[in-house]
Design an enzyme around this catalytic site. Structure first.
Site, short mmCIF file in Angstrom:
data_model
loop_
_atom_site.label_atom_id
_atom_site.label_comp_id
_atom_site.label_asym_id
_atom_site.label_seq_id
_atom_site.Cartn_x
_atom_site.Cartn_y
_atom_site.Cartn_z
N SER A 1 89.01 56.42 50.51
CA SER A 1 87.99 56.21 49.51
C SER A 1 86.67 56.85 49.59
O SER A 1 85.96 56.98 48.72
CB SER A 1 87.57 54.68 50.08
OG SER A 1 88.48 53.57 49.61
N LYS B 1 76.70 53.08 49.51
CA LYS B 1 78.00 52.17 48.91
C LYS B 1 77.54 50.80 49.42
O LYS B 1 77.02 50.63 50.25
CB LYS B 1 79.13 52.57 49.65
CG LYS B 1 80.30 51.98 49.40
CD LYS B 1 81.57 52.56 49.90
CE LYS B 1 82.94 51.46 49.27
NZ LYS B 1 84.14 52.36 49.87
N SER C 1 87.71 53.79 46.88
CA SER C 1 86.96 52.83 46.39
C SER C 1 85.42 53.21 46.23
O SER C 1 84.62 52.56 45.68
CB SER C 1 87.01 51.57 47.31
OG SER C 1 86.55 52.20 48.65
N1 GLN Z 1 92.82 53.36 48.00
C1 GLN Z 1 92.76 52.99 49.49
C2 GLN Z 1 92.98 51.30 49.40
O1 GLN Z 1 93.01 50.83 48.13
C3 GLN Z 1 91.76 53.32 50.17
C4 GLN Z 1 90.71 52.32 50.25
C5 GLN Z 1 89.37 52.75 51.08
O2 GLN Z 1 89.69 53.91 51.81
N2 GLN Z 1 88.35 52.05 51.44
O3 GLN Z 1 93.32 50.60 50.38
#
Ligand code: GLN
Length: 473
Positions: free
Chosen positions: A174, A75, A150
């Site tokens: 994410s 990532k 994400s």
């Molecule tokens: N969807 C969540 C957010 O927008 C999780 C993001 C993540 O785990 N980095 O914060």
């Protein structure tokens, strides 16, 4: 060419000389080049090929690391020395990592090969991978759909067969939500299991590096390799790493399911029914399933967003065009440099969160929001520990629905509610995993989530193995 899906199969085929690591590497590179999912933003072609040659020799010479034969996608928020790193943001365009994340060093020491950099939501903020300067990632199961976020590029890359393993980060879901949307395994270890050194910080008391894979054995060994104390991250536990191999205990497990999760209005009926049928099967097989009360479900998302935006506003303060990050050309003095660099360098979602975070930390509102959310976090943690006292794991949905259309969710609050079932594990620091055991009538995959007490990764993998063997479709 077929690439074996698991590490064990790859090593076996190489030892038998049925396949070479260079061939596998070349096949991955070809696939990446012809892919239209936008999962990769960079491929380290020559480097990966030359490493494949070296590691091939090590395997043949029977002197190789635990991960020899595996190709990993990273990532774009995990440092890999001398390679580009942007968190999919204009803010970090042109930046090269000065060191490798501890987790990356550990997998390299075990002979993993890193294939390239994977698209994600900017600074890991999002649930759909639509907040990226590289454009959205498309779900390989249906290119009109999002892959989740994400770590959308990581999930898509594994689902599409563009690497064996992808590393991601999970602050609020994410890893697990995109794993659910793309039909792969996604594992977030306990907070403190893996060093965060070299992971671009979003919400430091929530962030963890984790893994996407096709097999549960591969997820397990990656977590084992990456675990362990680190002088660069004082929040990492010095506990023994989780097991190298999944044990196969011949025992019955105790599962807990919070009633409120099942009754959540927005939960897709087919996902709910699948969960109920898995529970029925577990009971028939002699496992115990207890329905529990968890009165805090509706507080999970607000607690998460108050605390993570507060932490993000502080973590992202360093990107001001002077200390770190993109510098705007149109500025006359230091204040306008800060202002313009941050206005031009960050995307809209990141700015929204920085403003929210500054608001909840501002004098007059600090106690009403930040302090209160900290207290609620403690309540949630205590209640969750209580639920897991007599239960090995909680069995939960991963996400309320299957993947939605690219561009479909425009309202930020609606997007935040995507995280309703995943933020629980981050708020409490517990390990959790999404297993791809459902297919919807719309042909899209979905996951079922397991969550254990902190540092019970071994149990989590044992139960996951059981579920995958029995219920994988
Ligand atoms: N969807 C969540 C957010 O927008 C999780 C993001 C993540 O785990 N980095 O914060």
């Amino acid at each position: 060419m077929n690439i074996p899906e698991s590490l064990a199969d790859i090593q076996e085929k190489i030892i038998k000389k049925e396949i070479s690591l260079v061939q596998i590497c070349q096949e991955y590179i070809n696939r990446i080049k012809s892919s239209t999912s936008n999962a990769y933003i960079e491929v380290f072609e020559e480097e990966a090929l030359s490493k494949a040659e070296k590691i091939q020799k090590k395997i043949i010479g029977n002197n190789f690391g635990l991960l020899a034969g595996i190709f990993v996608g990273l990532k774009d928020n995990i440092c890999y020395k001398d390679h580009n790193l942007t968190a999919s943001s204009k803010m970090l365009e042109g930046f090269k990592s000065l060191f490798s994340a501890t987790a990356v060093e550990k997998i390299l020491n075990e002979d993993a090969i890193i294939l390239g950099r994977l698209n994600c939501d900017e600074f890991a903020m999002g649930s759909s991978n639509e907040n990226s300067i590289y454009g959205p990632v498309k779900n390989p199961k249906d290119e009109k759909k999002v892959p989740g976020g994400s770590s959308g590029g990581s999930a898509a890359a594994v689902a599409e067969g563009l690497c064996n393993i992808a590393l991601g980060s999970d602050t609020g879901g994410s890893i697990r939500q995109p794993a659910s949307f793309c039909g792969v395994i996604g594992m977030k270890p306990s907070y403190g299991r893996i060093s965060r050194n070299g992971l671009i910080a979003y919400g430091s008391s929530f962030d963890q590096i984790g893994v996407f894979s096709k097999t549960i054995q591969d997820a397990n060994i990656l977590i084992h390799v990456m675990s362990g104390s680190d002088e660069f991250d004082s929040t990492v536990s010095s506990q023994e790493p989780s097991n190298k191999e999944i044990q196969l205990p011949n025992k019955k497990f105790n599962f807990g399911i919070p009633d409120e999760y099942l009754k959540f209005e927005g939960l897709d009926i087919e996902i709910k029914n699948k969960l109920l049928s898995v529970i029925e099967n577990l009971k028939e097989d002699g496992h115990k399933v207890e329905v529990l009360k968890f009165p805090f479900l509706k507080y999970l998302v607000p607690t998460y967003y108050v605390l993570t935006t507060a932490e993000a506003s502080s973590n992202l303060a360093r990107y001001d065009g002077a200390h770190f990050g993109f510098r705007s050309n149109n500025s006359e003095d230091i204040n306008s440099t800060y202002e313009n660099s941050r206005s031009e360098g960050f995307g809209i979602e990141v700015k929204r969160r920085i403003m929210l975070g500054n608001f909840v930390l501002s004098s007059g509102y600090y106690d009403a929001y930040f302090t209160k959310a900290q207290k609620v976090r403690r309540l949630i943690k205590t209640k969750t520990e209580e639920m897991l006292k007599n239960n090995d794991v909680l069995i939960l949905p991963t996400a309320p629905s299957t993947a939605f259309n690219i561009g479909e969710i425009k309202d930020p609050i609606k997007m935040y509610l995507q995280d309703i079932f995943t933020v629980h594990a981050n708020i409490t620091g517990a390990p959790a995993i999404s297993l791809p055991i459902g297919t919807h009538s719309n042909n899209l995959p979905f996951g079922i989530q397991l969550m254990a007490n902190s540092f019970q990764e071994n149990t989590l993998f044992e139960v996951s193995n059981l579920l995958i063997e029995k219920y994988l479709e």
